[in-house]
Design an enzyme around this catalytic site. Structure first.
Site, mmCIF file in Angstrom:
data_model
loop_
_atom_site.group_PDB
_atom_site.id
_atom_site.type_symbol
_atom_site.label_atom_id
_atom_site.label_comp_id
_atom_site.label_asym_id
_atom_site.label_seq_id
_atom_site.Cartn_x
_atom_site.Cartn_y
_atom_site.Cartn_z
ATOM 1 N N TRP A 102 -20.559 53.344 27.285
ATOM 2 C CA TRP A 102 -19.150 53.145 27.637
ATOM 3 C C TRP A 102 -18.231 53.844 26.654
ATOM 4 O O TRP A 102 -17.201 54.392 27.050
ATOM 5 C CB TRP A 102 -18.820 51.663 27.810
ATOM 6 C CG TRP A 102 -19.501 51.128 29.026
ATOM 7 C CD1 TRP A 102 -20.567 50.285 29.075
ATOM 8 C CD2 TRP A 102 -19.230 51.495 30.396
ATOM 9 N NE1 TRP A 102 -20.960 50.084 30.384
ATOM 10 C CE2 TRP A 102 -20.160 50.808 31.202
ATOM 11 C CE3 TRP A 102 -18.297 52.332 31.012
ATOM 12 C CZ2 TRP A 102 -20.179 50.931 32.604
ATOM 13 C CZ3 TRP A 102 -18.309 52.450 32.398
ATOM 14 C CH2 TRP A 102 -19.234 51.769 33.178
ATOM 15 N N ASP A 172 -12.184 48.216 23.968
ATOM 16 C CA ASP A 172 -12.664 47.966 25.328
ATOM 17 C C ASP A 172 -13.545 46.713 25.260
ATOM 18 O O ASP A 172 -14.715 46.794 24.907
ATOM 19 C CB ASP A 172 -13.465 49.167 25.826
ATOM 20 C CG ASP A 172 -14.150 48.894 27.172
ATOM 21 O OD1 ASP A 172 -14.002 47.777 27.714
ATOM 22 O OD2 ASP A 172 -14.838 49.811 27.674
ATOM 23 N N LYS A 196 -16.777 40.213 34.393
ATOM 24 C CA LYS A 196 -17.859 39.644 33.576
ATOM 25 C C LYS A 196 -17.496 38.210 33.174
ATOM 26 O O LYS A 196 -17.984 37.259 33.757
ATOM 27 C CB LYS A 196 -18.132 40.521 32.353
ATOM 28 C CG LYS A 196 -18.761 41.876 32.748
ATOM 29 C CD LYS A 196 -17.900 42.982 32.301
ATOM 30 C CE LYS A 196 -18.373 44.397 32.541
ATOM 31 N NZ LYS A 196 -19.503 44.742 33.325
#
Ligand code: PMP
Length: 357
Positions: A102, A172, A196
């Site tokens: 990511w 993030d 999530k």
């Protein structure tokens, strides 16, 4: 069918109590005679839902008053561009840390806008650790420093917050926000896709310090301008109303669990027992260095990869779903977010023992 234990990395398991409340309110929200899905985002009813969700999130994270909380669409991936468009502040350069897949995606995107200084990278170690902070080559004049506190795919998580002085820290937090208490004041900006620990997909949370917004790059699209969304209370356009409502139910549930300290204790216990089961076995292994292991995403491989499919098939028969590792990594991955009950982790460990035997 009764509920299974779902170890998906996202969209992920939601608390059963939240789903039950949503079900009960589905066609008639609190006597309004309509579903939240059907309400105008500007109605009194939805405004109260939206404000309560924000207040509860602020309470859970003790978000200081000089931070805006935005409820946006576009996923965490849109933030890879939105962050530089709004936070470069004409400097044209920013620092990025590369600790996995990511981070890499964020870096690839920002290269379209700025000169990027990758201050540290774990790529040479196959993303199994976090580079020592003493060796980061930070630029004191960078517009901001971006990092990924939890890498969802390889399960690498920071247990500490980098100290960047006057350079705003951008994180993030897609797969770690709300898993433990957090000192928001250490950050310039935090973002997270909801699917999530927050709620259903379609919602992206941005927490940003007031003084950082309002200086977007020339040409920034209106929808990519934090100041526009902040001024409009995240209602410049139609926000993802149902996901916002669901997130609000999750925040309430978190408060009922005792807040983030209580949930962190449970998360750490869940992760510890799963890593212990992996480490004590010769059949399962996890390559991530011990102090960088994620509490949320636990990847592991079998000593004999030819048994992967058998493992997954038999796990499903035992009620344990979505354990296949990310396609780039292989093996298995158990995502054990807040809503994964401890019994789910216990059931997985029991199954792993049986399978190994
Ligand atoms: N960052 C991280 C750490 C993620 O785990 C994900 C999604 N798995 C993303 C970014 C991308 O999020 P989205 O799909 O919401 O764009």
């Amino acid at each position: 069918m009764s509920r299974v234990f779902n170890f998906s990395a996202g969209p992920a398991v939601l608390p059963e109590a939240v789903l039950a409340q949503a079900q009960q309110e589905l066609t008639d929200w609190q006597g309004t005679g309509m579903s939240v899905m059907e309400m105008s985002h500007r109605s009194k009813a939805f405004t109260s839902i939206a404000e309560q969700a924000e207040a509860d999130l602020r309470g859970l994270l003790s978000i200081p008053d000089n931070y805006k909380v935005l409820f946006l669409q576009g996923g965490a991936s849109s933030q890879f561009s939105m962050v530089p468009m709004n936070l470069l502040h004409g400097k044209g350069k920013a620092d990025y840390v590369n600790t996995g897949d990511w981070s890499r995606k964020a870096i690839a995107e920002v290269r379209r806008y700025a000169d990027i200084n990758v201050v540290a990278s774990a790529e040479d170690n196959h993303f199994t650790d976090i580079p020592d902070f003493a060796e980061w080559r930070c630029d004191p004049d960078a517009a901001y420093l971006h990092y990924t506190p939890n890498e969802t795919i390889r399960g690498v998580e920071f247990g500490w917050i980098p100290e960047t002085g006057d350079v705003p820290l951008v994180a993030d937090m897609s797969s770690t926000l709300l898993s433990r208490p957090l000192d928001v004041s250490r950050f310039g900006l935090i973002y997270a896709g909801a699917q999530k620990n927050i709620g259903p997909a379609g919602l992206t949370i941005v927490i940003v310090r007031d003084d950082l917004i309002g200086h977007s790059e020339f040409g920034t699209p209106t929808m990519f301008n934090y100041a526009v969304h902040a001024k409009a209370g995240s209602m410049y356009d139609t926000p993802p109303t149902y996901s916002w409502y669901m997130a609000g139910l999750v925040f309430k549930w978190l408060k009922e669990q005792g807040g983030l300290s209580a949930i962190a204790e449970r998360n750490q216990r869940k992760a510890n027992k799963l890593y212990q089961a992996i480490d004590l076995s010769d059949f399962y292994s996890n390559p991530v260095c011990r102090d960088c292991r994620s509490w949320m995403n636990v990847p592991f491989v079998l000593a004999d990869a030819s048994r992967d499919q058998q493992f997954l098939t038999e796990a499903e028969a035992a009620g344990l779903f979505t354990l296949k590792g990310h396609r780039d990594v292989g093996g298995m991955r158990a995502s054990i977010y807040n809503a994964m009950p401890e019994e789910g982790v216990d059931a997985l460990i029991d199954f792993m023992h049986q399978f190994e035997a």
